[in-house]
Scaffold this active site. Structure first.
Site, PDB file in Angstrom:
ATOM      1  N   ARG A   1       0.799  -1.081  -0.004  1.00 24.46           N
ATOM      2  CA  ARG A   1       0.039  -0.125  -0.080  1.00 24.46           C
ATOM      3  C   ARG A   1       1.017   1.238  -0.061  1.00 24.46           C
ATOM      4  NH1 ARG A   1      -3.550  -2.475  -1.592  1.00 24.46           N
ATOM      5  NH2 ARG A   1      -5.714  -2.809  -0.967  1.00 24.46           N
TER       6      ARG A   1
ATOM      7  N   GLU B   1      -4.546   7.419  -5.618  1.00 21.82           N
ATOM      8  CA  GLU B   1      -4.923   6.487  -6.887  1.00 21.82           C
ATOM      9  C   GLU B   1      -5.936   7.038  -7.278  1.00 21.82           C
ATOM     10  OE1 GLU B   1      -4.573   2.423  -5.662  1.00 21.82           O
ATOM     11  OE2 GLU B   1      -2.505   2.482  -5.092  1.00 21.82           O
TER      12      GLU B   1
ATOM     13  N   HIS C   1      -1.428  -0.246 -10.090  1.00 17.66           N
ATOM     14  CA  HIS C   1      -2.149  -1.215  -9.047  1.00 17.66           C
ATOM     15  C   HIS C   1      -2.809  -2.420  -9.678  1.00 17.66           C
ATOM     16  CE1 HIS C   1      -4.240  -1.157  -4.921  1.00 17.66           C
ATOM     17  NE2 HIS C   1      -4.085  -2.373  -5.362  1.00 17.66           N
TER      18      HIS C   1
END
Ligand SMILES: NC(=O)c1ccc[n+]([C@@H]2O[C@H](COP(=O)([O-])OP(=O)(O)OC[C@H]3O[C@@H](n4cnc5c(N)ncnc54)[C@H](O)[C@@H]3O)[C@@H](O)[C@H]2O)c1
Ligand SMILES: O=C(O)[C@H](O)COP(=O)(O)O
Length: 334
Positions: free
Chosen positions: A245, A273, A292
């Protein structure tokens, strides 16, 4: 003999296709004749509450697009089988405390995320970001001026030693690397059983390894845990990869260090994000960037589906469930 529990499956058409391709959907339906699918696409929180009230399920099978559970749960709901990872956005802590049983995908997709960590490590060592930009846009060819390095025989430091880190250890073994981890649950027993070393501190993890992989969960105690002083301990030519993360790392500090070009950086996750289009990370030749996508890949979401179906069958047969989210797990996981 399974009980005929009522199951409401909150899944979009894409989630059904990817997580429960046949024969898995058939196996899920075979658990009970009372299996209903509800598509959350374009539905509001009120629509979800109405769907729950109408179906009055004992079990909710949920996925990424499922709205958060309403504060007041339908009276018969006992078990939420979540097909994905972090349950924080779906389930409130007080609902767990009140006895709601919740499971997630456990370690069923961890090897795929580990695979992407390995990708970033190799991309960094071989300077793939530099060569991708140079060959695609500059007509470049090797010129003897750009160093490349191999993974064989290197020292790897893992921050966090959960399910993904443990899968990564297996993927790294053929490279004859030395693996050190820093995490609260790496005991001497785990150290001996897994053939890894324990770092004395986060500082020594960063100072004593060539490649650092960030895999600690994001929770209130880990936000911003990796600071500039840690990143500056990575030796020149070293690698920092984050597939966990983004917010575990001080990202402004990471950017400063990356811009100096001393180390290679591989990132799949970010503090914000989507990564802003004008992020200064974009275009840095020593930085491998992916949006991601570490996992699970579309073709392996069925692994999470198979894991969930096993849990649904176990629940209907009153057998123990796997990957149960206790309040402690809730607090310490991402
Ligand atoms: N990029 C992606 O697409 C992707 C996909 C799946 C998971 N993830 C993320 O990867 C991370 C790791 O996932 P996992 O499934 O291995 O998690 P996990 O819950 O299995 O393991 C977390 C581990 O972190 C360690 N840990 C706990 N508290 C810590 C602390 N304060 N300091 C250091 N280490 C600590 C422990 O070793 C624990 O076992 C999570 O943040 C998860 O959300 C990312
Ligand atoms: O980054 C992740 O953990 C995966 O993409 C899955 O996300 P989730 O934990 O929100 O299910």
């Amino acid at each position: 003999m399974p009980r005929p529990v009522a199951i409401l499956a909150s899944l979009t058409a894409e989630e059904l296709r990817d997580f429960l391709p046949e024969p898995l959907l058939g196996q899920a339906r075979a658990v009970t004749p009372r299996f209903t699918v509800w598509d959350p696409t374009g539905q509001s929180a009120a629509d979800f509450a109405s769907a729950l009230a109408a179906a009055d399920p004992e079990v909710l099978l949920a996925c990424w697009k499922t709205p958060p559970l309403p504060p007041v749960l339908p009276p018969r709901l006992r078990y939420v089988c979540y097909l994905c990872g972090s349950v924080r956005r779906l389930v409130r802590r007080d609902q767990l405390e009140a006895g709601l049983v919740v499971t997630n995908w456990g370690g069923s997709i961890s090897r795929v995320v580990a695979e992407w960590a390995l990708f970033h490590i190799l991309a960094c060592l071989r300077r793939a970001p530099h060569w991708t930009i140079a060959m695609h846009t500059e007509g470049a060819w090797k010129n003897g001026g750009t160093e490349t390095a191999s993974l064989f025989g290197r020292r790897i430091g893992l921050h966090g030693y959960g399910q993904i880190a443990r899968e990564l250890v297996q993927l790294l073994r053929p490279f004859h690397v030395t693996i050190t981890s820093f995490a609260p649950d790496v005991t001497p027993e785990v150290e001996a059983a897994h053939g890894i070393r324990r770092a004395a501190s986060l500082e020594s993890l960063f100072a004593e390894n060539d490649i650092i992989v960030e895999l600690a969960p994001l929770n209130p105690s880990t936000a911003g845990l990796v600071q500039e002083k840690h990143l500056r301990l990575i030796r020149p030519g070293g690698v920092f990869v984050n597939v966990g993360r983004g917010a575990v790392v001080d990202e402004a500090a990471l950017l400063r260090v990356a811009q100096e070009g001393r180390i290679m950086v591989g990132l799949d996750v970010y503090g914000v994000e989507p990564l802003p289009a004008d992020s200064p990370f974009r275009g840095l030749r020593n930085v491998s960037l992916t949006p991601h996508i570490a996992g699970p890949t579309t073709d392996r979401r069925c692994d999470a589906g198979a894991f969930a179906v096993e849990n649904l069958v176990a629940y209907a047969e009153d057998r123990p469930l796997r990957a149960v989210i206790t309040p402690t797990v809730y607090d310490t996981s991402t």
